[in-house]
Design a protein around this motif. Structure first.
Motif, PDB file in Angstrom:
ATOM      1  N   ARG A  29      41.293  37.947  32.899  1.00 21.51           N
ATOM      2  CA  ARG A  29      42.531  37.961  33.833  1.00 21.51           C
ATOM      3  C   ARG A  29      41.948  38.283  35.355  1.00 21.51           C
ATOM      4  N   LEU A  30      42.888  37.689  36.062  1.00 21.38           N
ATOM      5  CA  LEU A  30      42.732  37.852  37.438  1.00 21.38           C
ATOM      6  C   LEU A  30      43.984  38.887  37.756  1.00 21.38           C
ATOM      7  N   ALA A  31      43.878  39.882  38.485  1.00 14.06           N
ATOM      8  CA  ALA A  31      44.837  40.828  39.027  1.00 14.06           C
ATOM      9  C   ALA A  31      44.796  40.660  40.830  1.00 14.06           C
ATOM     10  N   VAL A  32      45.955  40.460  41.325  1.00 14.84           N
ATOM     11  CA  VAL A  32      45.959  40.234  42.701  1.00 14.84           C
ATOM     12  C   VAL A  32      47.283  41.276  43.048  1.00 14.84           C
ATOM     13  N   THR A  33      47.365  41.287  44.350  1.00 13.78           N
ATOM     14  CA  THR A  33      48.445  42.282  44.742  1.00 13.78           C
ATOM     15  C   THR A  33      49.479  41.367  45.715  1.00 13.78           C
ATOM     16  N   ALA A  34      50.554  41.050  45.192  1.00 17.38           N
ATOM     17  CA  ALA A  34      51.367  40.397  46.023  1.00 17.38           C
ATOM     18  C   ALA A  34      52.840  40.797  45.904  1.00 17.38           C
ATOM     19  N   GLY A  36      53.398  43.545  47.348  1.00 12.69           N
ATOM     20  CA  GLY A  36      53.270  45.211  47.107  1.00 12.69           C
ATOM     21  C   GLY A  36      53.081  45.363  45.646  1.00 12.69           C
ATOM     22  N   HIS A  37      53.123  44.559  44.763  1.00 17.17           N
ATOM     23  CA  HIS A  37      52.861  44.940  43.463  1.00 17.17           C
ATOM     24  C   HIS A  37      52.019  43.899  42.648  1.00 17.17           C
ATOM     25  N   PRO A  38      51.441  44.411  41.590  1.00 16.43           N
ATOM     26  CA  PRO A  38      50.382  43.706  40.953  1.00 16.43           C
ATOM     27  C   PRO A  38      50.761  42.399  40.267  1.00 16.43           C
ATOM     28  N   GLU A  39      50.216  41.434  40.389  1.00 13.57           N
ATOM     29  CA  GLU A  39      50.454  40.233  39.598  1.00 13.57           C
ATOM     30  C   GLU A  39      49.078  40.002  38.596  1.00 13.57           C
ATOM     31  N   ILE A  40      49.281  39.845  37.419  1.00 11.72           N
ATOM     32  CA  ILE A  40      48.051  39.557  36.520  1.00 11.72           C
ATOM     33  C   ILE A  40      48.224  38.222  35.741  1.00 11.72           C
ATOM     34  N   PHE A  41      47.300  37.216  35.915  1.00 11.77           N
ATOM     35  CA  PHE A  41      47.243  36.079  35.447  1.00 11.77           C
ATOM     36  C   PHE A  41      45.953  35.879  34.370  1.00 11.77           C
ATOM     37  N   PRO A  42      46.124  34.976  33.250  1.00 17.25           N
ATOM     38  CA  PRO A  42      44.889  34.761  32.536  1.00 17.25           C
ATOM     39  C   PRO A  42      44.204  33.357  33.314  1.00 17.25           C
ATOM     40  N   ILE A  43      42.924  33.314  33.270  1.00 18.31           N
ATOM     41  CA  ILE A  43      42.389  32.358  33.756  1.00 18.31           C
ATOM     42  C   ILE A  43      41.101  32.024  33.175  1.00 18.31           C
ATOM     43  N   ASN A  44      40.902  30.627  33.251  1.00 17.64           N
ATOM     44  CA  ASN A  44      39.436  29.903  32.839  1.00 17.64           C
ATOM     45  C   ASN A  44      38.587  29.873  33.930  1.00 17.64           C
ATOM     46  N   TYR A  45      37.140  30.220  33.684  1.00 12.47           N
ATOM     47  CA  TYR A  45      36.381  30.214  35.403  1.00 12.47           C
ATOM     48  C   TYR A  45      34.901  29.905  34.626  1.00 12.47           C
ATOM     49  N   VAL A  46      34.194  29.693  35.628  1.00  9.17           N
ATOM     50  CA  VAL A  46      32.663  29.607  35.596  1.00  9.17           C
ATOM     51  C   VAL A  46      32.234  30.189  36.397  1.00  9.17           C
ATOM     52  N   VAL A  47      30.931  30.453  36.193  1.00  8.64           N
ATOM     53  CA  VAL A  47      29.801  31.357  37.262  1.00  8.64           C
ATOM     54  C   VAL A  47      29.136  30.288  37.550  1.00  8.64           C
ATOM     55  N   ASP A  48      29.008  30.008  38.984  1.00  4.70           N
ATOM     56  CA  ASP A  48      28.225  29.183  39.908  1.00  4.70           C
ATOM     57  C   ASP A  48      27.625  29.689  40.978  1.00  4.70           C
TER      58      ASP A  48
END
Length: 77
Positions: A29-34, A36-48
């Motif tokens: 999950r990725l959490a960002v501040t947008a 003034g409040h948190p937005e949380i999104f599921p993400i697929n990622y790779v380590v590169d």
């Protein structure tokens, strides 16, 4: 915060322990501040080469990243 002040189940990880955990899965999950409040999104990622890479379209995640907002991951799905 000292070890005695940390909530139960919370532990500090070394950088190598963090990367080991990131490499063990590709879903988070990725959490960002947008706005003034948190937005949380599921993400697929790779380590590169020591970076987490994920694909996104224009919108909240990309806007927050480009604006230099605080971005955090949380593997508890």
């Amino acid at each position: 915060m000292t070890a005695s002040e940390r909530p139960e189940g919370i532990e500090n990880l070394s950088a190598s322990q963090c990367w080991e955990r990131f490499r063990s899965t590709d879903l988070d999950r990725l959490a960002v501040t947008a706005a003034g409040h948190p937005e949380i999104f599921p993400i697929n990622y790779v380590v590169d080469h020591g970076c987490l890479v994920f694909r996104t379209a224009p919108g909240t995640k990309l806007d927050a990243a480009l604006a230099g907002a605080s971005i955090e991951g949380n593997r508890r799905l």
